[in-house]
Every structure is written in structure tokens, then in C-alpha cells.
Design a protein around this motif. Structure first.
Motif, PDB file in Angstrom:
ATOM      1  N   UNK A  19       0.836  -1.204   0.000  1.00  0.00           N
ATOM      2  CA  UNK A  19       0.000   0.000   0.000  1.00  0.00           C
ATOM      3  C   UNK A  19       0.869   1.251   0.000  1.00  0.00           C
ATOM      4  N   UNK A  20       0.455   2.233  -0.816  1.00  0.00           N
ATOM      5  CA  UNK A  20       1.201   3.487  -0.830  1.00  0.00           C
ATOM      6  C   UNK A  20       0.337   4.684  -0.444  1.00  0.00           C
ATOM      7  N   UNK A  21      -0.975   4.465  -0.346  1.00  0.00           N
ATOM      8  CA  UNK A  21      -1.861   5.541   0.094  1.00  0.00           C
ATOM      9  C   UNK A  21      -3.172   4.932   0.567  1.00  0.00           C
ATOM     10  N   UNK A  22      -3.871   5.664   1.467  1.00  0.00           N
ATOM     11  CA  UNK A  22      -5.156   5.181   1.997  1.00  0.00           C
ATOM     12  C   UNK A  22      -6.135   6.348   2.080  1.00  0.00           C
ATOM     13  N   UNK A  23      -7.377   6.074   1.721  1.00  0.00           N
ATOM     14  CA  UNK A  23      -8.484   6.998   1.948  1.00  0.00           C
ATOM     15  C   UNK A  23      -9.586   6.202   2.629  1.00  0.00           C
ATOM     16  N   UNK A  24      -9.800   6.498   3.918  1.00  0.00           N
ATOM     17  CA  UNK A  24     -10.759   5.725   4.715  1.00  0.00           C
ATOM     18  C   UNK A  24     -10.412   4.243   4.628  1.00  0.00           C
ATOM     19  N   UNK A  25     -11.275   3.418   4.067  1.00  0.00           N
ATOM     20  CA  UNK A  25     -11.013   1.975   4.014  1.00  0.00           C
ATOM     21  C   UNK A  25     -10.480   1.518   2.657  1.00  0.00           C
ATOM     22  N   UNK A  26     -10.200   2.464   1.784  1.00  0.00           N
ATOM     23  CA  UNK A  26      -9.701   2.120   0.453  1.00  0.00           C
ATOM     24  C   UNK A  26      -8.196   2.362   0.376  1.00  0.00           C
ATOM     25  N   UNK A  27      -7.493   1.466  -0.313  1.00  0.00           N
ATOM     26  CA  UNK A  27      -6.043   1.557  -0.413  1.00  0.00           C
ATOM     27  C   UNK A  27      -5.617   1.629  -1.876  1.00  0.00           C
ATOM     28  N   UNK A  28      -4.564   2.380  -2.121  1.00  0.00           N
ATOM     29  CA  UNK A  28      -3.897   2.413  -3.412  1.00  0.00           C
ATOM     30  C   UNK A  28      -2.597   1.642  -3.268  1.00  0.00           C
ATOM     31  N   UNK A  29      -2.397   0.653  -4.148  1.00  0.00           N
ATOM     32  CA  UNK A  29      -1.240  -0.229  -4.021  1.00  0.00           C
ATOM     33  C   UNK A  29      -0.161   0.098  -5.058  1.00  0.00           C
ATOM     34  N   UNK A  30       1.015  -0.373  -4.757  1.00  0.00           N
ATOM     35  CA  UNK A  30       2.153  -0.178  -5.652  1.00  0.00           C
ATOM     36  C   UNK A  30       1.854  -0.692  -7.055  1.00  0.00           C
ATOM     37  N   UNK A  52       0.878  13.393  -8.631  1.00  0.00           N
ATOM     38  CA  UNK A  52      -0.364  13.839  -9.255  1.00  0.00           C
ATOM     39  C   UNK A  52      -1.383  12.714  -9.348  1.00  0.00           C
ATOM     40  N   UNK A  53      -0.896  11.517  -9.668  1.00  0.00           N
ATOM     41  CA  UNK A  53      -1.803  10.373  -9.768  1.00  0.00           C
ATOM     42  C   UNK A  53      -2.422  10.057  -8.409  1.00  0.00           C
ATOM     43  N   UNK A  54      -1.589  10.047  -7.360  1.00  0.00           N
ATOM     44  CA  UNK A  54      -2.081   9.744  -6.015  1.00  0.00           C
ATOM     45  C   UNK A  54      -3.100  10.787  -5.576  1.00  0.00           C
ATOM     46  N   UNK A  55      -2.829  12.055  -5.859  1.00  0.00           N
ATOM     47  CA  UNK A  55      -3.752  13.118  -5.461  1.00  0.00           C
ATOM     48  C   UNK A  55      -5.087  12.997  -6.179  1.00  0.00           C
ATOM     49  N   UNK A  56      -5.038  12.669  -7.485  1.00  0.00           N
ATOM     50  CA  UNK A  56      -6.290  12.487  -8.232  1.00  0.00           C
ATOM     51  C   UNK A  56      -7.061  11.290  -7.697  1.00  0.00           C
ATOM     52  N   UNK A  58      -6.949  10.052  -4.665  1.00  0.00           N
ATOM     53  CA  UNK A  58      -7.486  10.389  -3.342  1.00  0.00           C
ATOM     54  C   UNK A  58      -8.719  11.277  -3.461  1.00  0.00           C
ATOM     55  N   UNK A  59      -8.654  12.262  -4.350  1.00  0.00           N
ATOM     56  CA  UNK A  59      -9.797  13.166  -4.543  1.00  0.00           C
ATOM     57  C   UNK A  59     -11.016  12.398  -5.028  1.00  0.00           C
ATOM     58  N   UNK A  60     -10.799  11.535  -6.007  1.00  0.00           N
ATOM     59  CA  UNK A  60     -11.911  10.751  -6.521  1.00  0.00           C
ATOM     60  C   UNK A  60     -12.494   9.826  -5.462  1.00  0.00           C
ATOM     61  N   UNK A  61     -11.606   9.181  -4.687  1.00  0.00           N
ATOM     62  CA  UNK A  61     -12.074   8.263  -3.665  1.00  0.00           C
ATOM     63  C   UNK A  61     -12.857   8.988  -2.569  1.00  0.00           C
ATOM     64  N   UNK A  62     -12.399  10.171  -2.194  1.00  0.00           N
ATOM     65  CA  UNK A  62     -13.108  10.974  -1.200  1.00  0.00           C
ATOM     66  C   UNK A  62     -14.493  11.371  -1.704  1.00  0.00           C
ATOM     67  N   UNK A  63     -14.574  11.708  -2.977  1.00  0.00           N
ATOM     68  CA  UNK A  63     -15.868  12.056  -3.555  1.00  0.00           C
ATOM     69  C   UNK A  63     -16.808  10.850  -3.578  1.00  0.00           C
ATOM     70  N   UNK A  64     -16.249   9.688  -3.951  1.00  0.00           N
ATOM     71  CA  UNK A  64     -17.058   8.467  -3.975  1.00  0.00           C
ATOM     72  C   UNK A  64     -17.569   8.142  -2.568  1.00  0.00           C
ATOM     73  N   UNK A  65     -16.668   8.213  -1.584  1.00  0.00           N
ATOM     74  CA  UNK A  65     -17.077   7.941  -0.206  1.00  0.00           C
ATOM     75  C   UNK A  65     -18.129   8.931   0.243  1.00  0.00           C
ATOM     76  N   UNK A  66     -17.971  10.187  -0.154  1.00  0.00           N
ATOM     77  CA  UNK A  66     -18.965  11.195   0.208  1.00  0.00           C
ATOM     78  C   UNK A  66     -20.299  10.907  -0.446  1.00  0.00           C
ATOM     79  N   UNK A  67     -20.270  10.447  -1.698  1.00  0.00           N
ATOM     80  CA  UNK A  67     -21.509  10.123  -2.390  1.00  0.00           C
ATOM     81  C   UNK A  67     -22.228   8.971  -1.715  1.00  0.00           C
ATOM     82  N   UNK A  68     -21.465   7.957  -1.292  1.00  0.00           N
ATOM     83  CA  UNK A  68     -22.064   6.791  -0.628  1.00  0.00           C
ATOM     84  C   UNK A  68     -22.745   7.202   0.670  1.00  0.00           C
ATOM     85  N   UNK A  69     -22.163   8.146   1.372  1.00  0.00           N
ATOM     86  CA  UNK A  69     -22.739   8.620   2.634  1.00  0.00           C
ATOM     87  C   UNK A  69     -23.975   9.484   2.421  1.00  0.00           C
TER      88      UNK A  69
END
Length: 274
Positions: A19-30, A52-56, A58-69
Motif C-alpha cells: 500500500x502506498x496511500x489510503x483513503x478511509x477503508x480504500x487503499x492504493x497499491x504499488x 499527481x496520480x495519487x492526489x487524483x 485520493x480526490x476521486x475516492x473521497x468524492x465516492x465515499x462522500x456520495x455513498x454517505x
């Protein structure tokens, strides 16, 4: 910090899920980023691309998590159905295209093209003028100019051979007068033909001689078709070929779908319960 080592040297093959990044329960892997940077990319550029890829992500994942909530379960269910339908469409389209490519006959013979043309002649109306013509552009002081002009106008088999053999002496030329060509192409290609005098080319069996500062143009018009005339078969055959092949594809797809369903029923892969 991880990004300081994410240069081209870092991207080595590994079987581990790192894993190289996490947003809530979602992980981005090598494995998700290992192919982002091509060989030879500098350390600074590699780091920027990955960051830039990691930031994009993370932003998308945060939006998805927000939409689910925040979105209703009904809305989420509707979206999930759309996602599944899109996935099914992609798979079925790719599979059908592979089957069709393997089975389709892409040769349209002359008889088949003629039959389609005869049945749909009104569809093939011209929206521009077509000509069959030949021309040569020569220096008016060229040796044997009058002989060349005579042969060009008469244009029997012997004349054709001789003009072709001396064509290196012409400034430009086109001696293939058996094919249809757009009037607009002639205007574009031959400077001496202008919007003011182009109508001279629309007279069948007309010989035209036009001069400019570079020499003389000899032009012979063999045949003319005007706007709204029926397009000749040889001119529209590529279009007809594509139409016929597309119709074959549609028919083949219908047959494939029927056969797949029949085979599934026969092999008890598909059952409808009462």
C-alpha cells in the motif's frame, strides 16, 4: 517520505501488495502505479507524475465515499445497475466483435454491388460535379508543341503511348481519363482553372486551352455529371461495400445471438422456470 524514492529505479517487479496511500477503508497499491513512469524518466519527473496520480486518486475516492454517505440507497442501487449494465455491454460487444471478425465475409463482388445500387439508385445523388478528363501543362515553346496538341486531342492508343513516353517533358499532367474526379479537385490542382472559368469544364467532349505565365494547359473533357445526377456505381462502390458489409454484420449478429441461446438451452445452460 515514500515519494522521494519513487523514481524510475523504484519501479521493480514485486508480487507483494504494497500500500502506498489510503483513503478511509480504500487503499492504493504499488501495483496500481508501477507502470505510470516509463524507463528513462528523471527522478523529479517520476515523483511529479506519481504525486499527481495519487492526489487524483485520493480526490476521486473521497468524492465516492462522500456520495455513498449522502446519496439514497435507491440512487446508489440505480447507479450500481448502470455500472453492471455498462460492464455487460463492454464484454458482450467485445465478444460479438471477435466472433463477427472471425466469420464475416468482407468481399463485395460486382454483382452484389450492382444489385444494391440498382435498388437504391435514388439515394446516390451527387452533391457536386464530376468529370472524366485529361490534361497536360507544357511550355508553349516546347519542341513539337503542335504535334503534342494533335496527339492529345486525337488520343488513340498510339497517341497514349507516345504522350506517356514523353510525359517527363510536361510541367504536370494527368492522362487517366477513365476515372471520375471532382470539379473542386481540378480547381484546387490546376491554378489556371478558377471559379470564373470552371464552367467551361462542364461541357462534355469539350477541348479547352488555357494559358498562364508558366505555360499552356491542354484539357479534354470526356464526360460530365452535374449536381443531383445519379452518382456512377464506380464512384460510390466503396460506400456501397461498407453498407453491404455492415448489413452482413447485423445479420450475422442476429444469427449468433439466436444460435448462442439455442445452444445454451440444448446444453441446459439456460432454463426458464415456470
Amino acid at each position: 517520505m515514500l515519494l522521494t524514492v519513487l523514481s524510475c529505479d523504484f519501479f521493480k517487479k514485486t508480487d507483494e501488495q504494497i500500500p502506498i496511500a489510503r483513503v478511509n477503508e480504500s487503499y492504493l497499491f504499488y501495483d496500481d502505479i508501477k507502470d505510470l513512469v516509463s524507463d528513462g524518466t528523471s527522478k523529479g519527473d517520476s515523483t511529479l507524475v506519481v504525486q499527481n496520480f495519487i492526489n487524483r486518486w485520493a480526490t476521486q475516492q473521497l468524492l465516492v465515499d462522500g456520495a455513498i454517505l449522502n446519496l439514497s440507497e435507491q440512487k446508489q442501487e440505480a447507479f450500481n445497475k448502470l455500472v453492471n449494465q455498462y460492464k455487460n455491454d463492454l464484454y458482450t460487444k467485445a465478444y460479438i466483435e471477435a466472433l463477427v471478425k472471425r466469420s464475416i465475409d468482407t468481399i463485395v463482388n460486382k454483382e452484389e454491388a450492382q444489385d444494391y445500387y440498382d435498388s437504391n439508385k435514388e439515394v446516390f445523388k451527387l452533391n457536386e460535379e464530376l468529370l472524366k478528363f485529361r490534361y497536360i501543362h507544357v511550355d508553349e515553346n516546347i519542341i513539337n508543341y503542335e504535334k503534342i496538341k494533335e496527339k492529345f486531342k486525337r488520343y488513340n492508343d498510339e497517341d497514349k503511348k507516345e504522350l506517356d513516353s514523353i510525359s517527363i517533358q510536361f510541367k504536370s499532367y494527368s492522362l487517366n481519363d477513365s476515372i471520375w474526379i471532382k470539379l473542386t479537385q481540378i480547381v484546387d490542382k490546376i491554378p489556371v482553372v478558377t471559379s470564373e472559368n470552371k464552367n467551361q469544364l462542364l461541357k462534355k467532349s469539350n477541348f479547352i486551352q488555357l494559358k498562364d505565365s508558366l505555360g499552356v494547359y491542354l484539357m479534354q473533357i470526356n464526360d460530365v455529371l452535374l449536381r443531383n445526377d445519379n452518382a456512377p456505381l464506380e464512384y460510390v462502390k466503396p460506400t456501397i461495400d461498407q453498407i453491404v458489409i455492415n448489413n452482413r454484420k447485423l445479420e450475422l449478429i442476429r444469427e449468433l445471438e439466436k444460435d448462442i441461446t439455442k445452444d445454451a438451452i440444448k446444453n441446459k445452460q439456460f432454463e426458464i422456470y415456470d
